[in-house]
Design a protein around this motif. Sequence first.
Motif, PDB file in Angstrom:
ATOM      1  N   ARG A 188       0.825  -1.209   0.000  1.00  0.00           N
ATOM      2  CA  ARG A 188       0.000   0.000   0.000  1.00  0.00           C
ATOM      3  C   ARG A 188       0.860   1.260   0.000  1.00  0.00           C
ATOM      4  N   GLN A 189       1.926   1.260   0.792  1.00  0.00           N
ATOM      5  CA  GLN A 189       2.782   2.436   0.855  1.00  0.00           C
ATOM      6  C   GLN A 189       3.497   2.685  -0.471  1.00  0.00           C
ATOM      7  N   ILE A 190       3.879   1.619  -1.155  1.00  0.00           N
ATOM      8  CA  ILE A 190       4.509   1.788  -2.471  1.00  0.00           C
ATOM      9  C   ILE A 190       3.497   2.345  -3.461  1.00  0.00           C
ATOM     10  N   SER A 191       2.280   1.800  -3.454  1.00  0.00           N
ATOM     11  CA  SER A 191       1.235   2.300  -4.353  1.00  0.00           C
ATOM     12  C   SER A 191       0.923   3.762  -4.076  1.00  0.00           C
ATOM     13  N   GLN A 192       0.917   4.135  -2.816  1.00  0.00           N
ATOM     14  CA  GLN A 192       0.662   5.522  -2.442  1.00  0.00           C
ATOM     15  C   GLN A 192       1.754   6.439  -2.992  1.00  0.00           C
ATOM     16  N   ALA A 193       3.000   5.997  -2.902  1.00  0.00           N
ATOM     17  CA  ALA A 193       4.109   6.792  -3.445  1.00  0.00           C
ATOM     18  C   ALA A 193       4.007   6.923  -4.960  1.00  0.00           C
ATOM     19  N   GLN A 194       3.598   5.842  -5.627  1.00  0.00           N
ATOM     20  CA  GLN A 194       3.452   5.877  -7.082  1.00  0.00           C
ATOM     21  C   GLN A 194       2.387   6.875  -7.520  1.00  0.00           C
ATOM     22  N   ALA A 195       1.390   7.076  -6.679  1.00  0.00           N
ATOM     23  CA  ALA A 195       0.267   7.938  -7.043  1.00  0.00           C
ATOM     24  C   ALA A 195       0.516   9.408  -6.735  1.00  0.00           C
ATOM     25  N   GLN A 196       1.637   9.735  -6.095  1.00  0.00           N
ATOM     26  CA  GLN A 196       1.926  11.123  -5.750  1.00  0.00           C
ATOM     27  C   GLN A 196       2.196  11.934  -7.019  1.00  0.00           C
ATOM     28  N   GLY A 197       1.615  13.093  -7.078  1.00  0.00           N
ATOM     29  CA  GLY A 197       1.818  13.953  -8.234  1.00  0.00           C
ATOM     30  C   GLY A 197       3.239  14.495  -8.314  1.00  0.00           C
ATOM     31  N   GLY A 198       3.804  14.506  -9.510  1.00  0.00           N
ATOM     32  CA  GLY A 198       5.124  15.080  -9.734  1.00  0.00           C
ATOM     33  C   GLY A 198       6.293  14.173  -9.430  1.00  0.00           C
ATOM     34  N   VAL A 199       6.059  13.004  -8.862  1.00  0.00           N
ATOM     35  CA  VAL A 199       7.151  12.090  -8.533  1.00  0.00           C
ATOM     36  C   VAL A 199       7.656  11.411  -9.803  1.00  0.00           C
ATOM     37  N   GLU A 200       8.973  11.407  -9.982  1.00  0.00           N
ATOM     38  CA  GLU A 200       9.576  10.770 -11.154  1.00  0.00           C
ATOM     39  C   GLU A 200      10.057   9.346 -10.868  1.00  0.00           C
ATOM     40  N   VAL A 201      10.580   9.141  -9.660  1.00  0.00           N
ATOM     41  CA  VAL A 201      11.109   7.827  -9.287  1.00  0.00           C
ATOM     42  C   VAL A 201      10.620   7.468  -7.896  1.00  0.00           C
ATOM     43  N   VAL A 202      10.142   6.237  -7.744  1.00  0.00           N
ATOM     44  CA  VAL A 202       9.831   5.679  -6.435  1.00  0.00           C
ATOM     45  C   VAL A 202      10.891   4.648  -6.102  1.00  0.00           C
ATOM     46  N   LEU A 203      11.551   4.818  -4.962  1.00  0.00           N
ATOM     47  CA  LEU A 203      12.541   3.863  -4.474  1.00  0.00           C
ATOM     48  C   LEU A 203      11.903   3.090  -3.316  1.00  0.00           C
ATOM     49  N   ALA A 204      11.697   1.805  -3.510  1.00  0.00           N
ATOM     50  CA  ALA A 204      11.091   0.976  -2.468  1.00  0.00           C
ATOM     51  C   ALA A 204      12.171   0.155  -1.786  1.00  0.00           C
ATOM     52  N   ASP A 205      12.373   0.435  -0.510  1.00  0.00           N
ATOM     53  CA  ASP A 205      13.346  -0.304   0.293  1.00  0.00           C
ATOM     54  C   ASP A 205      12.680  -1.587   0.769  1.00  0.00           C
ATOM     55  N   THR A 206      12.498  -2.521  -0.147  1.00  0.00           N
ATOM     56  CA  THR A 206      11.884  -3.843  -0.007  1.00  0.00           C
ATOM     57  C   THR A 206      10.444  -3.810  -0.522  1.00  0.00           C
ATOM     58  N   SER A 207       9.825  -4.976  -0.538  1.00  0.00           N
ATOM     59  CA  SER A 207       8.447  -5.113  -1.019  1.00  0.00           C
ATOM     60  C   SER A 207       7.755  -6.211  -0.235  1.00  0.00           C
ATOM     61  N   SER A 208       6.482  -6.424  -0.535  1.00  0.00           N
ATOM     62  CA  SER A 208       5.720  -7.475   0.143  1.00  0.00           C
ATOM     63  C   SER A 208       6.283  -8.857  -0.163  1.00  0.00           C
ATOM     64  N   LEU A 209       7.026  -8.989  -1.264  1.00  0.00           N
ATOM     65  CA  LEU A 209       7.622 -10.288  -1.590  1.00  0.00           C
ATOM     66  C   LEU A 209       8.600 -10.729  -0.514  1.00  0.00           C
ATOM     67  N   MET A 210       9.332  -9.791   0.089  1.00  0.00           N
ATOM     68  CA  MET A 210      10.262 -10.166   1.146  1.00  0.00           C
ATOM     69  C   MET A 210       9.517 -10.693   2.372  1.00  0.00           C
ATOM     70  N   VAL A 211       8.364 -10.117   2.677  1.00  0.00           N
ATOM     71  CA  VAL A 211       7.553 -10.619   3.786  1.00  0.00           C
ATOM     72  C   VAL A 211       7.100 -12.039   3.478  1.00  0.00           C
ATOM     73  N   ALA A 212       6.728 -12.286   2.222  1.00  0.00           N
ATOM     74  CA  ALA A 212       6.316 -13.632   1.822  1.00  0.00           C
ATOM     75  C   ALA A 212       7.461 -14.631   1.975  1.00  0.00           C
ATOM     76  N   CYS A 213       8.674 -14.207   1.610  1.00  0.00           N
ATOM     77  CA  CYS A 213       9.844 -15.085   1.765  1.00  0.00           C
ATOM     78  C   CYS A 213      10.077 -15.420   3.233  1.00  0.00           C
TER      79      CYS A 213
END
Length: 224
Positions: free
Chosen positions: A66-91
């Motif tokens: 959700r936090q990554i999706s929220q960052a992607q939806a921010q106006g004017g943002v060119e790059v989103v850097l995600a320090d991990t993802s839900s896949l790591m929680v799954a692992c």
Amino acid sequence: MVLTVCLLGGESTGKSTLASALHHHLMEQNGMVVSLVPEYLREWCSRQGRAPHVHEQAALADEQARQISQAQAQGGVEVVLADTSSLMVACYSELYFNDTSLYPRSLEHQRRYDLHLVMGLDLPWVADGLFRDGPAIRESTDRVLRRELQAGGITFHTVYGQGADRLHTALRIIGHRLGRPLMPGLSAAQVRMNRWVCERCSDPDCEHRLFSRLVETRVSPRHQ
């Protein structure tokens, strides 16, 4: 369009350090608008003073996504850097609880990101005094992560190097995707030449040899 770069890897693989360095470089040196999404699991563990239980894993994974999706939806943002993802929680759910139920949804989220940077295991393992369990868990996490990415058909780039070398490797990969150099003195042609793709091989020794050759020649080898 927003470019979403996701950093992946187990504990003590340098995700947060690299994410911070990339964030600073892209904003200060390249004048880009960048949103940095921290690792929610780490924040949760620090706040709760413990590791999560099995029934709490799904909510943690969903919140990271959700936090990554929220960052992607921010106006004017060119790059989103995600320090991990839900896949790591799954692992972690598989490794600690033998629970593989989080993979389908986490892989669905992972496919929505543009670049997947897997941290190499060439950094020394460092205890954090909190929840890190040791280098054996880090290596197991790496194997499980690569297995799921490959099985899910998700292309990834492995990032090796100490200090500035690791940052420069990541910048070359991101710059290639953007089609422009992100480091001073590097031309667009050199960005293309320096493309290093190690997406088909899950042998860390092989990848380390490839990285050493890249540093020596500054020309990217590729798996055929």
